[in-house]
Motif scaffolding. Sequence first.
Motif, PDB file in Angstrom:
ATOM      1  N   LEU A 257       0.330   7.369   7.985  1.00  0.00           N
ATOM      2  CA  LEU A 257      -0.387   6.366   8.770  1.00  0.00           C
ATOM      3  C   LEU A 257      -1.303   5.577   7.837  1.00  0.00           C
ATOM      4  O   LEU A 257      -1.952   6.158   6.961  1.00  0.00           O
ATOM      5  CB  LEU A 257      -1.216   7.003   9.884  1.00  0.00           C
ATOM      6  N   TRP A 258      -1.369   4.248   8.053  1.00  0.00           N
ATOM      7  CA  TRP A 258      -2.224   3.377   7.246  1.00  0.00           C
ATOM      8  C   TRP A 258      -3.324   2.802   8.136  1.00  0.00           C
ATOM      9  O   TRP A 258      -3.071   2.389   9.279  1.00  0.00           O
ATOM     10  CB  TRP A 258      -1.420   2.232   6.638  1.00  0.00           C
ATOM     11  N   TYR A 259      -4.558   2.741   7.582  1.00  0.00           N
ATOM     12  CA  TYR A 259      -5.707   2.259   8.331  1.00  0.00           C
ATOM     13  C   TYR A 259      -6.461   1.208   7.522  1.00  0.00           C
ATOM     14  O   TYR A 259      -6.508   1.269   6.292  1.00  0.00           O
ATOM     15  CB  TYR A 259      -6.658   3.409   8.674  1.00  0.00           C
TER      16      TYR A 259
ATOM     17  N   GLU B  41       5.594   3.407   2.087  1.00  0.00           N
ATOM     18  CA  GLU B  41       4.976   2.125   1.757  1.00  0.00           C
ATOM     19  C   GLU B  41       4.686   1.309   3.015  1.00  0.00           C
ATOM     20  O   GLU B  41       5.460   1.328   3.975  1.00  0.00           O
ATOM     21  CB  GLU B  41       5.884   1.304   0.829  1.00  0.00           C
ATOM     22  N   TYR B  42       3.552   0.614   2.957  1.00  0.00           N
ATOM     23  CA  TYR B  42       3.210  -0.392   3.964  1.00  0.00           C
ATOM     24  C   TYR B  42       3.059  -1.727   3.241  1.00  0.00           C
ATOM     25  O   TYR B  42       2.335  -1.826   2.254  1.00  0.00           O
ATOM     26  CB  TYR B  42       1.915  -0.037   4.691  1.00  0.00           C
ATOM     27  N   GLU B  43       3.739  -2.750   3.731  1.00  0.00           N
ATOM     28  CA  GLU B  43       3.799  -4.028   3.023  1.00  0.00           C
ATOM     29  C   GLU B  43       3.101  -5.138   3.803  1.00  0.00           C
ATOM     30  O   GLU B  43       3.274  -5.270   5.017  1.00  0.00           O
ATOM     31  CB  GLU B  43       5.258  -4.423   2.770  1.00  0.00           C
TER      32      GLU B  43
ATOM     33  N   LEU C  74      -2.591   0.358  11.163  1.00  0.00           N
ATOM     34  CA  LEU C  74      -1.695  -0.735  10.822  1.00  0.00           C
ATOM     35  C   LEU C  74      -0.234  -0.377  11.048  1.00  0.00           C
ATOM     36  O   LEU C  74       0.541  -1.193  11.542  1.00  0.00           O
ATOM     37  CB  LEU C  74      -1.901  -1.133   9.355  1.00  0.00           C
ATOM     38  N   GLN C  75       0.142   0.849  10.679  1.00  0.00           N
ATOM     39  CA  GLN C  75       1.545   1.251  10.810  1.00  0.00           C
ATOM     40  C   GLN C  75       1.656   2.765  10.714  1.00  0.00           C
ATOM     41  O   GLN C  75       0.801   3.427  10.112  1.00  0.00           O
ATOM     42  CB  GLN C  75       2.399   0.590   9.718  1.00  0.00           C
ATOM     43  N   THR C  76       2.727   3.315  11.313  1.00  0.00           N
ATOM     44  CA  THR C  76       3.017   4.749  11.253  1.00  0.00           C
ATOM     45  C   THR C  76       4.486   4.933  10.898  1.00  0.00           C
ATOM     46  O   THR C  76       5.353   4.287  11.490  1.00  0.00           O
ATOM     47  CB  THR C  76       2.718   5.430  12.596  1.00  0.00           C
TER      48      THR C  76
ATOM     49  N   LEU D 296       0.860  -1.180   0.000  1.00  0.00           N
ATOM     50  CA  LEU D 296       0.000   0.000   0.000  1.00  0.00           C
ATOM     51  C   LEU D 296       0.899   1.233   0.000  1.00  0.00           C
ATOM     52  O   LEU D 296       1.659   1.456   0.947  1.00  0.00           O
ATOM     53  CB  LEU D 296      -0.913  -0.003   1.222  1.00  0.00           C
ATOM     54  N   ILE D 297       0.825   2.030  -1.075  1.00  0.00           N
ATOM     55  CA  ILE D 297       1.715   3.172  -1.275  1.00  0.00           C
ATOM     56  C   ILE D 297       0.939   4.455  -1.006  1.00  0.00           C
ATOM     57  O   ILE D 297      -0.012   4.781  -1.721  1.00  0.00           O
ATOM     58  CB  ILE D 297       2.284   3.181  -2.702  1.00  0.00           C
ATOM     59  N   CYS D 298       1.354   5.189   0.023  1.00  0.00           N
ATOM     60  CA  CYS D 298       0.717   6.460   0.381  1.00  0.00           C
ATOM     61  C   CYS D 298       1.573   7.599  -0.172  1.00  0.00           C
ATOM     62  O   CYS D 298       2.788   7.649   0.071  1.00  0.00           O
ATOM     63  CB  CYS D 298       0.582   6.580   1.896  1.00  0.00           C
ATOM     64  N   SER D 299       0.949   8.522  -0.915  1.00  0.00           N
ATOM     65  CA  SER D 299       1.685   9.603  -1.575  1.00  0.00           C
ATOM     66  C   SER D 299       0.995  10.938  -1.334  1.00  0.00           C
ATOM     67  O   SER D 299      -0.225  10.999  -1.144  1.00  0.00           O
ATOM     68  CB  SER D 299       1.784   9.357  -3.085  1.00  0.00           C
TER      69      SER D 299
END
Length: 366
Positions: free
Chosen positions: A146-148, A167-169, A156-158, A132-135
């Motif tokens: 931050l990913w939800y 990125e969150y993998e 999920l992660q910060t 999941l790529i946050c931009s």
Amino acid sequence: MLPRLLLLICAPLCEPAELLLIVSPSHPTEGSPVTLTCKMPSLRSSDAQFQFCFFRDAQALGPGWSSSPKLQIANMWKEDSGSYWCEAQTMASKVLRSRRSQINVHRVPVADVSLETQPPGGQVMEGDRLVLICSVAMGTGDITFLWYKGAIGLNLQTKTQRSLTAEYEIPTARESDAEQYYCVAENGYGPRPSGLVSITVRIPVSRPILMLRAPRAQAVVGDVLKLHCEALRGSHPILYWFYHEDVILGSSSAPSGGGASFNLSLTAEHSGNYSCEANNGLGAQRSEEVTLNFTGRRSTRDPLRSLPSPVPQEFPYLNSPTPGQLQPTYENEPREQSVAVHGRQQHSSEQKAQKPWGHIWRTRFP
């Protein structure tokens, strides 16, 4: 007396009276370069040799003393804001100092936050890697990502880093990872969320189970045989194909689970092996074969046709990886007789062993 007087008159003209610190650009933004120049407007002597040094809040910058009147700063950050000045030293060890200049580095708030996936499209095979790529389209300084997961927003992660993307993998995608996701980015001006992205985990079909249902224990020509095929795992829709001796009988689709069925009116040529195949576009799986042998036609004196039963009788033939044992279970209410035979037809001797009305035969597996 005269030479000394001339020296006093010439001194202000031969030595610089002041230094100027020039900042370019004067109002920098985070991440941009800045050039500091130490200038002597009243310098008259081209032969003069100077050493220069630049300072911020009493701390020397760059290499320290240098013959260059310029200092290049590749990237300015918010924490680089402060009071700057420069100094120049002559060969006679005389030190000149410029006035202080306040430099305030401007931080750009994050904007246009988006969430993308790898593989693209939000679809991933079970067991594969999902990223999941946050931009953000703009934003400077340290950005916190931050990913939800889900509508409730399970964090999920910060991550905090000086980058426009993070990125969150998920190393191994599972069925439980199928959900909606979003991310949030902020750099001190308030959180900015992305839109929701739906993740679909594609699951290949498992080996299907084929069951044959006939209206009597001894199927005869003219009976309608029902073939039911079902894969217990696999993403939908699933397309099922039915075979008799590897010849296609037909197909049926199951858009939302429960398997699919196919009805066949038996003829003398329909004895033999039956199988089915399940395919959801991620690979096909074939069932084990089920054997059905029968001869003759339906008799008008068939005693099973005259039973006063309100419930139609069906005798299933199914494929199973392990053999079962028939065990009678007594029930008070009249029930249909059901015999599950694994990969073969029930013999007439087994029919005679059945209990009369009020018993049901079931297959139990160890």
